[in-house]
Structure formats: C-alpha cells, structure tokens
Enzyme design. Structure first.
Site, PDB file in Angstrom:
ATOM      1  N   LYS A  14     -48.637   1.363   8.848  1.00  0.00           N
ATOM      2  CA  LYS A  14     -49.094   2.734   8.574  1.00  0.00           C
ATOM      3  C   LYS A  14     -48.311   3.346   7.423  1.00  0.00           C
ATOM      4  CE  LYS A  14     -50.873   3.464  13.208  1.00  0.00           C
ATOM      5  NZ  LYS A  14     -50.893   4.216  14.477  1.00  0.00           N
ATOM      6  N   GLN A  58     -46.546   7.375  17.941  1.00  0.00           N
ATOM      7  CA  GLN A  58     -47.019   6.020  18.226  1.00  0.00           C
ATOM      8  C   GLN A  58     -46.822   5.698  19.705  1.00  0.00           C
ATOM      9  OE1 GLN A  58     -48.538   4.140  15.910  1.00  0.00           O
ATOM     10  NE2 GLN A  58     -48.797   2.306  17.140  1.00  0.00           N
ATOM     11  N   ASP A  81     -54.559  11.599  15.352  1.00  0.00           N
ATOM     12  CA  ASP A  81     -55.020  10.589  16.316  1.00  0.00           C
ATOM     13  C   ASP A  81     -56.272  11.064  17.070  1.00  0.00           C
ATOM     14  OD1 ASP A  81     -53.487   8.223  16.414  1.00  0.00           O
ATOM     15  OD2 ASP A  81     -51.833   9.239  17.438  1.00  0.00           O
TER      16      ASP A  81
HETATM   17  N1  L34 Z   1     -50.605   7.236  18.712  1.00  0.00           N
HETATM   18  N2  L34 Z   1     -50.622   4.976  19.155  1.00  0.00           N
HETATM   19  C1  L34 Z   1     -51.137   6.036  18.499  1.00  0.00           C
HETATM   20  N3  L34 Z   1     -52.182   5.921  17.641  1.00  0.00           N
HETATM   21  C2  L34 Z   1     -52.751   4.722  17.413  1.00  0.00           C
HETATM   22  O1  L34 Z   1     -53.812   4.605  16.612  1.00  0.00           O
HETATM   23  C3  L34 Z   1     -52.226   3.581  18.046  1.00  0.00           C
HETATM   24  N4  L34 Z   1     -52.695   2.311  17.816  1.00  0.00           N
HETATM   25  C4  L34 Z   1     -52.734   1.361  18.921  1.00  0.00           C
HETATM   26  C5  L34 Z   1     -51.339   1.357  19.564  1.00  0.00           C
HETATM   27  N5  L34 Z   1     -50.740   2.677  19.658  1.00  0.00           N
HETATM   28  C6  L34 Z   1     -51.163   3.751  18.952  1.00  0.00           C
HETATM   29  C7  L34 Z   1     -52.471   1.637  16.674  1.00  0.00           C
HETATM   30  O2  L34 Z   1     -52.040   2.154  15.664  1.00  0.00           O
HETATM   31  C8  L34 Z   1     -53.057   0.073  18.217  1.00  0.00           C
HETATM   32  N6  L34 Z   1     -52.761   0.320  16.827  1.00  0.00           N
HETATM   33  C9  L34 Z   1     -52.735  -0.666  15.816  1.00  0.00           C
HETATM   34  C10 L34 Z   1     -52.494  -0.361  14.479  1.00  0.00           C
HETATM   35  C11 L34 Z   1     -52.443  -1.336  13.505  1.00  0.00           C
HETATM   36  C12 L34 Z   1     -52.629  -2.654  13.834  1.00  0.00           C
HETATM   37  C13 L34 Z   1     -52.873  -2.974  15.157  1.00  0.00           C
HETATM   38  C14 L34 Z   1     -52.926  -1.994  16.127  1.00  0.00           C
HETATM   39  C15 L34 Z   1     -52.523  -3.694  12.793  1.00  0.00           C
HETATM   40  O3  L34 Z   1     -52.042  -3.441  11.714  1.00  0.00           O
HETATM   41  N7  L34 Z   1     -52.953  -4.927  13.084  1.00  0.00           N
HETATM   42  C16 L34 Z   1     -52.898  -6.064  12.180  1.00  0.00           C
HETATM   43  C17 L34 Z   1     -51.959  -7.141  12.674  1.00  0.00           C
HETATM   44  C18 L34 Z   1     -50.616  -6.677  13.019  1.00  0.00           C
HETATM   45  C19 L34 Z   1     -49.778  -7.790  13.615  1.00  0.00           C
HETATM   46  O4  L34 Z   1     -49.550  -8.805  12.926  1.00  0.00           O
HETATM   47  O5  L34 Z   1     -49.354  -7.651  14.764  1.00  0.00           O
HETATM   48  C20 L34 Z   1     -54.267  -6.710  12.147  1.00  0.00           C
HETATM   49  O6  L34 Z   1     -54.562  -7.376  11.161  1.00  0.00           O
HETATM   50  O7  L34 Z   1     -55.000  -6.566  13.128  1.00  0.00           O
END
Ligand code: L34
Length: 246
Positions: A14, A58, A81
């Site tokens: 982020k 988060q 959010d």
């Molecule tokens: N307050 N908490 C709040 N807001 C949110 O919108 C979230 N979420 C979820 C968890 N807690 C939160 C997120 O940000 C899930 N989440 C989230 C954000 C980004 C990614 C995954 C989940 C992400 O960048 N995923 C990458 C891989 C990351 C890795 O290697 O672990 C992807 O390519 O899917």
C-alpha cells in the site's frame, strides 16, 4: 498493529502504491501491546488533522483491542476502507461515497473484462463484513441473482455449480475445485492463504478450475493488487471531497 507478517507485506504494498500515485502516506507501526486508549488517541489525532484525507487501520489487530470501536472511531469521510457503519449503510442503499476496496476491486475486474453481470447467477462464498456481504450487495446492485454460501450451507458444490460468476472469499485453501465450476463460469479468488511451507494459495484450486472457467483470477497477482488500486481511488476521492469543502 503488532507484527503480523502478512499485514507487513500488504501495508508495504500500500505504501509503494501511494508513492507511485503521489499520495503522501504516514505509517504508525504500533507495538502489539498498545492500549485501546493509545490507539483511539491516534485515530482522534488523525481525524482532526487537515493534512490527512484517509485513515486505514490494517486488520487484524491484536485480540485485546476492540476492533469495532476502532472502526466506529474513524471519521466516515476519511474511512477509505468503507468499514464504518455509516458507510456500510450507504452501500446497502446504493448511495455511497466509498466502496470497500476488495469488493470494489472485484467489480472493476469484472467490468474491465467486459463481463455483464445483469441476470447472471452469482455465488459468493463467505459472509464477512469486509468482503462477502458487501460483495453480494455490489453484485446485486449490478443486477446479478446473488447467493451467499457459508460454513452452514447444505450443498456447497451443487450451489457453486449453478454459478455464472463465482467469488470465493472464505479463507479455506483450495476449497473450490474444478468439479464445482460450471463450464464457462467466471471465477474470482479473493482467498489469501499461507500454507505451512509459506506457499500462498487462494480459496480456489486454480489448475482444475481454470480448465472449466472462461476467466479466472490467480493468487497472487489477482484480487490483491486490485484491493490496493481501489484504496488509492478511495483516497483520491476523499481528498477531492475535503478540498471541495474547504
Ligand atoms: N483495514 N485491513 C483493512 N483494509 C483492507 O483492505 C485489508 N485487506 C485485507 C486484510 N486486512 C485489511 C487488505 O489490504 C487483505 N488485504 C490485502 C492487500 C493486498 C494484498 C493482499 C491482501 C496483496 O498485495 N497481495 C499480493 C500478494 C502479497 C503477498 O505476496 O503476500 C497479490 O498479488 O495478491
């Protein structure tokens, strides 16, 4: 809050996105033993800070803290959010300022892929406040016929087999297998499960589901990056609204 390794990755992603978009971001990495009062004081400070347009805590946060109180404390017009009850209520009615980032990202993927939702059988697996419930509502607003499945659902496989659009958001590694997917269905995998060997897998068994699906999202590289893109969008929107009201 604390040192959840998955949160560390997501928050870093982020921050990188903010930098890319030209949004200033401030990180408050609070220790795991932070008190509720300290956390609420920080939110109050950010609520009143005119240089801050968006606030995000988060999740998950450590167990001794009251998550609901935190969500309620964030000013709705800075709630990028869209977790505050005022924003959740607006989404229900269909007259909203922000959409929750993950469901909004899923909708954007569907739209950008030229997939029409109107009249389609949509099956959402999972009923969390953060993903499942708002996801179902957005698909409904787009005129889908929506079913929500959860742990008490009698015949999950049979229900998923009816779906033209499947959104899996339960947090069970590879629960949805190819035999549950109708030929030509659209499959969106919101799951982010870290296996003991550190491998990251979704809620969908990708290999088998991909053989049936007309379109499918991978994990990683699917919904996750879209969640972050929608957070950027919400933040810009919040800034524009604040600017207009100055
Ligand atoms: N307050 N908490 C709040 N807001 C949110 O919108 C979230 N979420 C979820 C968890 N807690 C939160 C997120 O940000 C899930 N989440 C989230 C954000 C980004 C990614 C995954 C989940 C992400 O960048 N995923 C990458 C891989 C990351 C890795 O290697 O672990 C992807 O390519 O899917």
């Amino acid at each position: 809050m604390g040192d959840d390794p998955a949160s560390r990755i997501y928050v870093n992603n982020k921050k990188k996105a903010c930098e890319y978009c030209g949004i200033r971001s401030f990180e408050y990495a609070l220790p795991g033993d932070t008190t509720q009062e300290e956390l609420m004081d920080l939110i109050e400070k950010l609520n009143g800070d005119d240089s801050v347009d968006g606030i995000l805590c988060q999740l998950p946060i450590p167990k001794h803290l009251d998550e609901k109180a935190v969500i309620n404390a964030i000013r709705p017009d800075k709630d990028v959010d869209a977790f505050h009850p005022a924003n959740v209520g607006k989404i229900m009615i269909g007259d909203y300022d922000f959409l929750p980032c993950t469901p909004a990202g899923v909708m954007e993927l569907i739209r950008e892929s030229g997939i029409d939702i109107a009249g389609k059988e949509c099956v959402v697996i999972g009923r969390s406040n953060i993903v499942g419930k708002p996801m179902a509502m957005l698909l409904l607003h787009a005129h889908g016929t929506v079913t929500i499945c959860h742990s008490k659902t009698k015949d999950l496989a049979e229900t998923v087999r009816r779906a033209d659009i499947v959104v899996a958001a339960v947090g069970v590694p590879e629960l949805i297998t190819g035999d549950m997917i109708k030929e030509g269905a659209v499959v969106i995998d919101v799951g982010m499960n870290r296996l003991p060997d550190k491998k990251l897998v979704g809620d969908v068994a990708f290999e088998s589901a991909a053989k049936k699906a007309s379109a499918i999202t991978p994990v990683p590289g699917g919904v996750g990056p879209m969640t972050i893109a929608m957070l950027m969008k919400n933040t810009v929107k919040a800034a524009l609204v604040h600017h207009e009201n100055k």
